[in-house]
Design a protein around this motif. Structure first.
Motif, PDB file in Angstrom:
ATOM      1  N   VAL A   2     -13.196  43.744  15.409  1.00 18.20           N
ATOM      2  CA  VAL A   2     -14.095  43.729  16.554  1.00 18.20           C
ATOM      3  C   VAL A   2     -13.750  44.842  17.541  1.00 18.20           C
ATOM      4  O   VAL A   2     -14.630  45.535  18.041  1.00 18.20           O
ATOM      5  CB  VAL A   2     -14.045  42.360  17.263  1.00 18.20           C
ATOM      6  N   TRP A   3     -12.450  45.026  17.821  1.00 17.43           N
ATOM      7  CA  TRP A   3     -12.008  46.013  18.805  1.00 17.43           C
ATOM      8  C   TRP A   3     -11.435  47.249  18.121  1.00 17.43           C
ATOM      9  O   TRP A   3     -11.284  47.296  16.907  1.00 17.43           O
ATOM     10  CB  TRP A   3     -10.992  45.391  19.759  1.00 17.43           C
ATOM     11  N   SER A   4     -11.069  48.240  18.908  1.00 20.95           N
ATOM     12  CA  SER A   4     -10.692  49.552  18.374  1.00 20.95           C
ATOM     13  C   SER A   4      -9.328  49.577  17.698  1.00 20.95           C
ATOM     14  O   SER A   4      -9.052  50.471  16.893  1.00 20.95           O
ATOM     15  CB  SER A   4     -10.697  50.588  19.508  1.00 20.95           C
ATOM     16  N   GLY A   5      -8.461  48.632  18.043  1.00 22.41           N
ATOM     17  CA  GLY A   5      -7.091  48.676  17.544  1.00 22.41           C
ATOM     18  C   GLY A   5      -6.163  49.501  18.410  1.00 22.41           C
ATOM     19  O   GLY A   5      -4.959  49.586  18.134  1.00 22.41           O
ATOM     20  N   LYS A   6      -6.704  50.103  19.480  1.00 17.92           N
ATOM     21  CA  LYS A   6      -5.896  50.899  20.404  1.00 17.92           C
ATOM     22  C   LYS A   6      -5.555  50.063  21.640  1.00 17.92           C
ATOM     23  O   LYS A   6      -6.356  49.239  22.071  1.00 17.92           O
ATOM     24  CB  LYS A   6      -6.661  52.153  20.830  1.00 17.92           C
ATOM     25  N   PRO A   7      -4.379  50.283  22.243  1.00 25.44           N
ATOM     26  CA  PRO A   7      -4.033  49.535  23.458  1.00 25.44           C
ATOM     27  C   PRO A   7      -4.924  49.944  24.615  1.00 25.44           C
ATOM     28  O   PRO A   7      -5.434  51.065  24.665  1.00 25.44           O
ATOM     29  CB  PRO A   7      -2.576  49.937  23.717  1.00 25.44           C
ATOM     30  N   ASN A   8      -5.126  49.024  25.540  1.00 27.67           N
ATOM     31  CA  ASN A   8      -5.917  49.329  26.722  1.00 27.67           C
ATOM     32  C   ASN A   8      -5.237  50.413  27.557  1.00 27.67           C
ATOM     33  O   ASN A   8      -4.021  50.384  27.771  1.00 27.67           O
ATOM     34  CB  ASN A   8      -6.101  48.065  27.572  1.00 27.67           C
ATOM     35  N   GLN A   9      -6.020  51.353  28.019  1.00 32.45           N
ATOM     36  CA  GLN A   9      -5.506  52.483  28.795  1.00 32.45           C
ATOM     37  C   GLN A   9      -4.716  52.019  30.007  1.00 32.45           C
ATOM     38  O   GLN A   9      -3.645  52.568  30.318  1.00 32.45           O
ATOM     39  CB  GLN A   9      -6.670  53.365  29.244  1.00 32.45           C
ATOM     40  N   ARG A  10      -5.235  51.021  30.717  1.00 34.80           N
ATOM     41  CA  ARG A  10      -4.559  50.564  31.934  1.00 34.80           C
ATOM     42  C   ARG A  10      -3.220  49.910  31.618  1.00 34.80           C
ATOM     43  O   ARG A  10      -2.281  50.002  32.417  1.00 34.80           O
ATOM     44  CB  ARG A  10      -5.451  49.596  32.723  1.00 34.80           C
ATOM     45  N   LEU A  11      -3.101  49.262  30.472  1.00 37.64           N
ATOM     46  CA  LEU A  11      -1.816  48.680  30.073  1.00 37.64           C
ATOM     47  C   LEU A  11      -0.785  49.784  29.878  1.00 37.64           C
ATOM     48  O   LEU A  11       0.355  49.681  30.362  1.00 37.64           O
ATOM     49  CB  LEU A  11      -1.961  47.881  28.779  1.00 37.64           C
ATOM     50  N   VAL A  12      -1.159  50.825  29.191  1.00 39.22           N
ATOM     51  CA  VAL A  12      -0.253  51.950  28.948  1.00 39.22           C
ATOM     52  C   VAL A  12       0.195  52.553  30.275  1.00 39.22           C
ATOM     53  O   VAL A  12       1.385  52.818  30.493  1.00 39.22           O
ATOM     54  CB  VAL A  12      -0.930  53.001  28.056  1.00 39.22           C
ATOM     55  N   GLU A  13      -0.757  52.758  31.180  1.00 42.17           N
ATOM     56  CA  GLU A  13      -0.442  53.343  32.480  1.00 42.17           C
ATOM     57  C   GLU A  13       0.484  52.449  33.301  1.00 42.17           C
ATOM     58  O   GLU A  13       1.468  52.924  33.890  1.00 42.17           O
ATOM     59  CB  GLU A  13      -1.736  53.580  33.273  1.00 42.17           C
ATOM     60  N   GLN A  14       0.172  51.162  33.345  1.00 37.74           N
ATOM     61  CA  GLN A  14       0.858  50.262  34.272  1.00 37.74           C
ATOM     62  C   GLN A  14       2.205  49.756  33.765  1.00 37.74           C
ATOM     63  O   GLN A  14       2.951  49.140  34.533  1.00 37.74           O
ATOM     64  CB  GLN A  14      -0.048  49.070  34.605  1.00 37.74           C
ATOM     65  N   THR A  15       2.530  50.000  32.513  1.00 38.03           N
ATOM     66  CA  THR A  15       3.842  49.588  32.007  1.00 38.03           C
ATOM     67  C   THR A  15       4.774  50.782  31.796  1.00 38.03           C
ATOM     68  O   THR A  15       5.920  50.603  31.387  1.00 38.03           O
ATOM     69  CB  THR A  15       3.712  48.818  30.679  1.00 38.03           C
ATOM     70  N   ALA A  16       4.300  51.985  32.102  1.00 41.82           N
ATOM     71  CA  ALA A  16       5.095  53.191  31.833  1.00 41.82           C
ATOM     72  C   ALA A  16       6.418  53.188  32.580  1.00 41.82           C
ATOM     73  O   ALA A  16       7.420  53.719  32.098  1.00 41.82           O
ATOM     74  CB  ALA A  16       4.286  54.439  32.192  1.00 41.82           C
ATOM     75  N   ASP A  17       6.455  52.560  33.771  1.00 44.77           N
ATOM     76  CA  ASP A  17       7.675  52.581  34.578  1.00 44.77           C
ATOM     77  C   ASP A  17       8.444  51.260  34.510  1.00 44.77           C
ATOM     78  O   ASP A  17       9.373  51.038  35.292  1.00 44.77           O
ATOM     79  CB  ASP A  17       7.348  52.908  36.034  1.00 44.77           C
ATOM     80  N   LEU A  18       8.068  50.377  33.579  1.00 40.89           N
ATOM     81  CA  LEU A  18       8.725  49.074  33.469  1.00 40.89           C
ATOM     82  C   LEU A  18       9.756  49.076  32.347  1.00 40.89           C
ATOM     83  O   LEU A  18       9.553  49.697  31.301  1.00 40.89           O
ATOM     84  CB  LEU A  18       7.696  47.972  33.215  1.00 40.89           C
ATOM     85  N   THR A  19      10.847  48.345  32.567  1.00 39.02           N
ATOM     86  CA  THR A  19      11.859  48.169  31.525  1.00 39.02           C
ATOM     87  C   THR A  19      11.411  47.063  30.590  1.00 39.02           C
ATOM     88  O   THR A  19      11.099  45.959  31.041  1.00 39.02           O
ATOM     89  CB  THR A  19      13.212  47.798  32.149  1.00 39.02           C
ATOM     90  N   PRO A  20      11.341  47.321  29.280  1.00 40.16           N
ATOM     91  CA  PRO A  20      10.890  46.284  28.348  1.00 40.16           C
ATOM     92  C   PRO A  20      11.732  45.017  28.439  1.00 40.16           C
ATOM     93  O   PRO A  20      12.953  45.069  28.618  1.00 40.16           O
ATOM     94  CB  PRO A  20      11.027  46.958  26.973  1.00 40.16           C
ATOM     95  N   GLY A  21      11.056  43.892  28.322  1.00 40.59           N
ATOM     96  CA  GLY A  21      11.707  42.583  28.339  1.00 40.59           C
ATOM     97  C   GLY A  21      10.844  41.601  27.585  1.00 40.59           C
ATOM     98  O   GLY A  21      10.397  41.882  26.471  1.00 40.59           O
ATOM     99  N   ARG A  22      10.548  40.459  28.201  1.00 36.48           N
ATOM    100  CA  ARG A  22       9.701  39.434  27.590  1.00 36.48           C
ATOM    101  C   ARG A  22       8.293  39.550  28.171  1.00 36.48           C
ATOM    102  O   ARG A  22       8.119  39.465  29.390  1.00 36.48           O
ATOM    103  CB  ARG A  22      10.254  38.034  27.859  1.00 36.48           C
ATOM    104  N   ALA A  23       7.303  39.731  27.300  1.00 33.30           N
ATOM    105  CA  ALA A  23       5.923  39.890  27.750  1.00 33.30           C
ATOM    106  C   ALA A  23       5.044  38.799  27.160  1.00 33.30           C
ATOM    107  O   ALA A  23       5.303  38.298  26.065  1.00 33.30           O
ATOM    108  CB  ALA A  23       5.375  41.257  27.344  1.00 33.30           C
ATOM    109  N   CYS A  24       4.012  38.454  27.904  1.00 39.32           N
ATOM    110  CA  CYS A  24       2.995  37.519  27.424  1.00 39.32           C
ATOM    111  C   CYS A  24       1.639  38.189  27.552  1.00 39.32           C
ATOM    112  O   CYS A  24       1.240  38.605  28.651  1.00 39.32           O
ATOM    113  CB  CYS A  24       3.024  36.228  28.242  1.00 39.32           C
ATOM    114  N   ASP A  25       0.937  38.326  26.436  1.00 33.75           N
ATOM    115  CA  ASP A  25      -0.382  38.945  26.404  1.00 33.75           C
ATOM    116  C   ASP A  25      -1.423  37.836  26.299  1.00 33.75           C
ATOM    117  O   ASP A  25      -1.531  37.170  25.269  1.00 33.75           O
ATOM    118  CB  ASP A  25      -0.473  39.896  25.209  1.00 33.75           C
ATOM    119  N   ILE A  26      -2.169  37.624  27.379  1.00 34.55           N
ATOM    120  CA  ILE A  26      -3.165  36.551  27.439  1.00 34.55           C
ATOM    121  C   ILE A  26      -4.487  37.059  26.891  1.00 34.55           C
ATOM    122  O   ILE A  26      -4.992  38.096  27.313  1.00 34.55           O
ATOM    123  CB  ILE A  26      -3.367  36.079  28.892  1.00 34.55           C
ATOM    124  N   GLY A  27      -5.082  36.311  25.958  1.00 37.72           N
ATOM    125  CA  GLY A  27      -6.325  36.762  25.340  1.00 37.72           C
ATOM    126  C   GLY A  27      -6.080  37.982  24.488  1.00 37.72           C
ATOM    127  O   GLY A  27      -6.736  39.014  24.643  1.00 37.72           O
TER     128      GLY A  27
END
Length: 230
Positions: free
Chosen positions: A34-59
């Motif tokens: 159904v979708w493109s298979g690419k991550p949402n642009q805003r997700l890429v932008e808004q996590t660029a400065d975050l240290t990876p940890g535990r994430a929850c993706d809703i929907g």
């Protein structure tokens, strides 16, 4: 994720029906992708400065955002109301070699309790809800429950279609009250005057981006809110 177009005069029950497992199982079951298979642009932008940890993706849909996060080093809980979507997410995670970092689970945003983080933790370091458009009558409760899953020091990231897009003709209305500005998220969480005892706003914006539409590229506006729990 509610990306379907609805008429403004749709009843509350009709709007809620578009968030059910039956609706989305049928939606995903009607196409191999159904979708493109690419991550949402805003997700890429808004996590660029975050240290990876535990994430929850809703929907999580077919898993593009969850898999991208896992590839960046996040341990991801991918939640969706559709079992078909979750099966695709799990399969795509295997294909991309990140299945050990992605776990899937069914979640109904209208009725379930706050998403549960892994055991022996105080919540998620990131709760991400992209294009989670729910009826206005349910909005505050839904987003408060999602926010409750964020650990101290963690972030809530909300991205949505901005209602300005209806005025500019970039999109049809998703239905009565479904599209929302950033201020609606702040109001639901009691963030007034730029801050609260619980939340520190880091990004409150309505940026424009170019999106490919059937008739060609068009400028669209997003609601983007990133809050840090104190």
């Amino acid at each position: 994720m509610t990306h379907e177009h609805h008429h403004d005069d749709a009843t509350l029950e009709e709007l809620r029906q578009a968030l059910t497992r039956e609706f989305w199982d049928e939606r995903y079951g009607g196409s191999e992708r159904v979708w493109s298979g690419k991550p949402n642009q805003r997700l890429v932008e808004q996590t660029a400065d975050l240290t990876p940890g535990r994430a929850c993706d809703i929907g999580c849909g077919e898993g593009a955002d969850a898999i991208w996060l896992a590839e960046q080093g996040w341990d991801v809980t991918a939640l969706d109301v559709s079992r078909v979507a979750l099966d695709r997410t799990a399969q795509h995670a295997i294909e991309r070699g990140v299945d050990r970092r992605v776990r899937v689970g069914e979640y109904d945003v209208l009725s379930d309790r706050p998403p549960r983080a892994p055991r022996r933790t105080k919540g998620f370091d990131l709760v991400s809800a992209h294009f989670m458009h729910v009826p206005r009558e349910d909005f505050d409760d839904v987003y408060r429950r999602l926010a409750a899953a964020v650990a101290p020091g963690g972030r809530l990231l909300v991205v949505a279609h901005h209602p300005d897009d209806v005025e500019t003709g970039a999109r049809e209305s998703h239905g009565r009250g479904l599209m929302f500005p950033p201020e609606q998220v702040l109001a639901a969480l009691g963030v007034e005057g730029g801050a609260s005892d619980d939340w520190e706003p880091e990004v409150v914006d309505a940026p424009v981006r170019e999106q490919q539409m059937p008739d060609g590229p068009m400028q669209v506006r997003d609601t983007v809110v990133r809050l840090r729990r104190r």
